[in-house]
Design an enzyme around this catalytic site. Structure first.
Site, PDB file in Angstrom:
ATOM      1  CG  HIS A 265      -1.807  -1.185   1.326  1.00  0.00           C
ATOM      2  ND1 HIS A 265      -2.977  -1.297   0.631  1.00  0.00           N
ATOM      3  CD2 HIS A 265      -1.678  -2.336   2.030  1.00  0.00           C
ATOM      4  CE1 HIS A 265      -3.554  -2.465   0.908  1.00  0.00           C
ATOM      5  NE2 HIS A 265      -2.781  -3.114   1.751  1.00  0.00           N
ATOM      6  CD  GLN A 266       5.003   1.654  -3.205  1.00  0.00           C
ATOM      7  OE1 GLN A 266       5.576   2.717  -3.312  1.00  0.00           O
ATOM      8  NE2 GLN A 266       5.649   0.532  -2.971  1.00  0.00           N
ATOM      9  CE  LYS A 267       0.704   7.356  -4.994  1.00  0.00           C
ATOM     10  NZ  LYS A 267       1.614   8.478  -5.181  1.00  0.00           N
ATOM     11  CG  ASN A 268      -2.192   3.612   4.514  1.00  0.00           C
ATOM     12  OD1 ASN A 268      -1.532   3.577   5.536  1.00  0.00           O
ATOM     13  ND2 ASN A 268      -3.501   3.805   4.513  1.00  0.00           N
TER      14      ASN A 268
ATOM     15  CG  HIS B 116       2.778   8.949   2.940  1.00  0.00           C
ATOM     16  ND1 HIS B 116       2.088  10.073   3.341  1.00  0.00           N
ATOM     17  CD2 HIS B 116       2.014   8.352   1.993  1.00  0.00           C
ATOM     18  CE1 HIS B 116       0.950  10.135   2.670  1.00  0.00           C
ATOM     19  NE2 HIS B 116       0.887   9.114   1.840  1.00  0.00           N
TER      20      HIS B 116
END
Lengths: 307, 460
Positions: free
Chosen positions: A101-104, A140
């Site tokens: 989940h790269q964008k989390n 992130h």
């Protein structure tokens, strides 16, 4: 296909279904049976503050479907600490989850909680490098890296070398440029105010500009350092002229040089020159911002406007 | 090269949004379940911007929508992000930390209620404002939820500051100090916190020293607008006040922030455009601002290529399409047309963008044939990008779309409805003397002052 309802490990739990709130709920989602069931068990265990190990499987299940759930992470952390769970194992699991989940963003909050508790940054730089191999501008991850540097005083632990390596790989990686700024100017010491540091940073930006003149990142960095050191933009006048010679408007190699020179001319009260530079930007070298360059021109025409 | 003016396919957008409103969102949205209130806002507000909310829903349906939002209201003030954390009758003191109110959800719930014409009378206003003040950290930043023992959870993040400013504006207007016995948030600290997130290049980030980002920049500027702490306006209007009464404002260097915002407009539209041309001869300003796109267009990356280029006129063919990126040297993305454009809109500078090229980008590149907008060319539409694409067009007088308040990101109609609510006027009048002394204008007045300005400035 019920998963928890048929599992003897969960037979003592009465699932708590969702009350979706009336006949016309907004943004109703076609939940899968799998998700609905897992969420009903999550509500049930949360309601009774169940802190047993099986909750780790359940929260993992939900995180895989909905990693943005804002209390499932807090609840999982509490369970981990209550069980005295091996936090290294948690990090191993988090590594896989973060790559999936790269964008989390919650993942990184949780990682911060766990690493903070572990009190050691061992292996973190290596994992960050792995994340960057997928996306070297992941916001992130860069934010987490700053936290890590502060928390574990990693300022002199290869950070500047690492970031120089990334800029070498992609001189347009603005995230890497920003991290350099943080390393040099974000440290709680006065060393960054010293003249040689300022000169070093100006030189670093200039070298990158020579490599690729039409690259906004080092120009912004250069301007940032000048502003920080309270130096006038004319400090780099000759350097900028190398990319936008005043007497040869066809030989402009960088719109950013021209932009900077317009400011230099303004600073030095060479209004005609400034207008010439802004016109070139508007008509030839940066027409996408023609209205902005026109606006700047209008500001020049105005008698010293109030700030 | 098409010379026809592109258009918004309004019937398709309407179909897309009506489907989002009246049928289930597909499985893929499970990953967004916890932000259902935000999705609800996008759906309802999109139909309002298309001026179809009343024509495409019945009064009974709208009442159900309002009831659903209140169903998500938290017993101790604020709103949940989704109904899924509600334990119903099993709720108690010990499990309360797993069912908190959520700050962004609270802002979006209130905004959606306003759009639906609700009067906010069922909002637990005092509880909500009390909770809001508890959500502020000593450094001035806001969190997302309150956890166990009153711990403020969630990142230190400009987004939460925007939502806090918005909730405060909606529930108590521009009054400073306590209202009905509930203390105010620490406004000065919040402004300082936003100042701390200004970056060396003129943008704003989520927290000090993080990278400048158009989304966070919008949240910061929007928050300052809610608080009436932008450099122009607040300061200029209050110059009669004694020196020490002038409140601090955000955006310490407005000029470079405007520069950073207009610099977000880009012709680099897809990953292929973003091919790295480092140490390449073609990488010059003559290749247009965005060298990458030129390289693709000309299909050469060599010395030979440069030589052949030399005598060609620099006709900016690609100027036809220019979207916005969110960070320096990234590719364009539909949503940043609003995050950057909206920021400029709040600063009364939206006329500085190349609106024609941006409009072409949105309508010809990311508008989808089934309605809505995708993130990038050829991407399927999603609720988030579809709303922000529409909102970006609403900023600059798109025909068939209602004018938008750039600060609230809702139609100006909805903003006027809010500012006309009798209870709210009473709250503001309760402090009328000092409010007048400060010479503060409501958002509708401040934003209304520039209404039609874009058309005037861009005409001809």
């Amino acid at each position: 296909m019920p998963k928890y309802a048929e599992d003897p490990a969960w037979s003592d739990v009465e699932p708590l279904p969702q009350n979706d709130g009336g006949p016309n709920p907004l943004a109703a989602i076609a939940y899968t049976e799998e998700y609905s069931e897992a969420m009903s068990y999550l509500r049930a265990v949360m309601a009774s503050n169940d802190m047993s190990e099986r909750v780790l499987d359940l929260t993992e299940d939900i995180i895989n479907m909905n990693p943005a759930h804002y209390t499932v992470w807090l609840y999982r952390a509490k369970v981990l600490f209550n069980l005295n769970y091996d936090l290294r194992k948690e990090i191993d699991w988090l590594n896989d989850t973060a790559l999936k989940h790269q964008k989390n963003y919650q993942i990184w909050q949780h990682r911060q909680t766990i690493i903070n508790r572990l009190g050691s940054a061992d292996g973190e730089t290596a994992f960050i490098a792995k994340m960057f191999s997928k996306d070297p501008k992941n916001y992130h991850v860069w934010s987490y890296r700053q936290w890590l540097v502060r928390r574990f005083e990693l300022w002199d632990e290869g950070e500047i070398e690492a970031v120089e390596g990334m800029i070498k790989e992609d001189v347009r990686n603005n995230s890497a440029w920003n991290h350099r700024w943080f390393l040099v100017f974000g440290r709680d010491s006065s060393a960054h105010k010293e003249q040689d540091v300022i000169e070093r940073e100006l030189e670093y930006a200039k070298k990158a500009i020579v490599l690729a003149p039409q690259n906004q990142s080092p120009w912004n960095y250069l301007r940032g350092v000048l502003r920080y050191a309270e130096l006038p933009v004319s400090h780099v006048r000759d350097f900028a002229l190398g990319f936008a010679p005043a007497d040869s408007p066809d030989d402009v190699r960088s719109s950013y040089a021209l932009d900077l020179l317009a400011d230099v001319y303004e600073e030095q009260h060479q209004k005609e020159e400034a207008i010439k530079a802004l016109d070139l930007l508007a008509t030839k070298y940066d027409p996408i911002r023609a209205r902005y360059w026109e606006y700047k021109k209008n500001l020049l025409e105005q008698p010293t406007a109030a700030a | 090269m098409s010379s026809e003016s592109p258009s918004l396919n309004k019937p398709k957008h309407l179909k897309y949004w009506t489907r989002c409103l009246k049928t289930y969102l597909p499985h893929a949205y499970i990953a967004n379940d916890s932000m259902r209130m935000t999705l609800a806002f996008f759906i309802v507000s999109a139909l309002d911007l298309l001026d179809c909310l009343k024509s495409h829903t019945t009064e009974a349906e709208r009442k159900d929508y309002v009831d659903w939002i209140y169903h998500c209201q938290h017993p101790h003030g604020g709103f949940r992000g989704f109904p899924a954390t509600d334990f119903g009758e099993l709720r108690n003191e010990t499990n309360a930390p797993w069912d908190p109110a959520n700050l962004p959800a609270t802002y979006f719930a209130l905004a959606t209620l306003i759009i639906l014409g609700d009067d906010l009378q069922r909002v637990r206003r005092r509880a909500c404002l009390k909770w809001l003040a508890e959500m502020q950290r000593p450094d001035g930043s806001f969190g997302e939820t309150l956890g166990e023992n009153g711990v403020i959870e969630g990142g230190m993040d400009t987004r939460f500051g925007y939502c806090a400013g918005g909730v405060r504006y909606i529930l108590r207007g521009l009054v400073d100090g306590p209202v009905e016995g509930v203390k105010d948030i620490e406004v000065d600290k919040l402004v300082w916190c936003i100042r701390g997130s200004e970056t060396y290049d003129g943008g704003i980030s989520e927290a000090p020293f993080h990278e400048a980002h158009a989304g966070f920049t919008y949240c910061a500027i929007g928050c300052l607008s809610f608080l009436d702490r932008l450099p122009h306006g607040a300061k200029a209007k209050r110059q009669d006040a004694p020196e020490n009464n002038i409140p601090i404002t955000g955006l310490s260097n407005l000029d470079i922030t405007i520069r950073w915002l207009v610099s977000r407009q880009t012709m680099t539209l897809d990953e292929e455009d973003a091919v790295d041309t480092r140490m390449d001869e073609t990488d010059t300003a003559a290749t247009c601002h965005d060298a990458h796109s030129f390289v693709k267009m000309g299909s050469f990356i060599s010395t030979a290529g440069e030589l052949s280029y030399k005598d060609r006129p620099s006709t900016p063919t690609q100027l036809q399409w220019a979207g916005f990126n969110g960070r320096c040297n990234k590719i364009a993305d539909t949503c940043y047309a609003f995050w950057a454009g909206g920021s400029l809109g709040i600063l009364n500078k939206v006329h500085l963008i190349d609106h024609t090229a941006n409009r072409r980008y949105l309508l010809e590149k990311t508008q989808h044939m089934v309605g809505g907008f995708g993130k990038q060319p050829a991407d399927p539409p999603d609720v988030y990008h579809s709303y922000l694409g529409l909102a970006a067009l609403a900023l600059v007088d798109e025909p068939g779309v209602k004018p938008i308040s750039p600060t609230l990101c809702v139609s100006k109609d909805a903003l006027r409805h809010l500012e006309g609510l009798p209870w709210r006027r009473k709250v503001e009048a309760g402090d009328a003397a000092s409010a007048q002394a400060r010479g503060t204008d409501t958002l509708a007045v401040r934003e209304g002052a520039v209404e039609g300005k874009y058309a005037a400035m861009s005409g001809g």
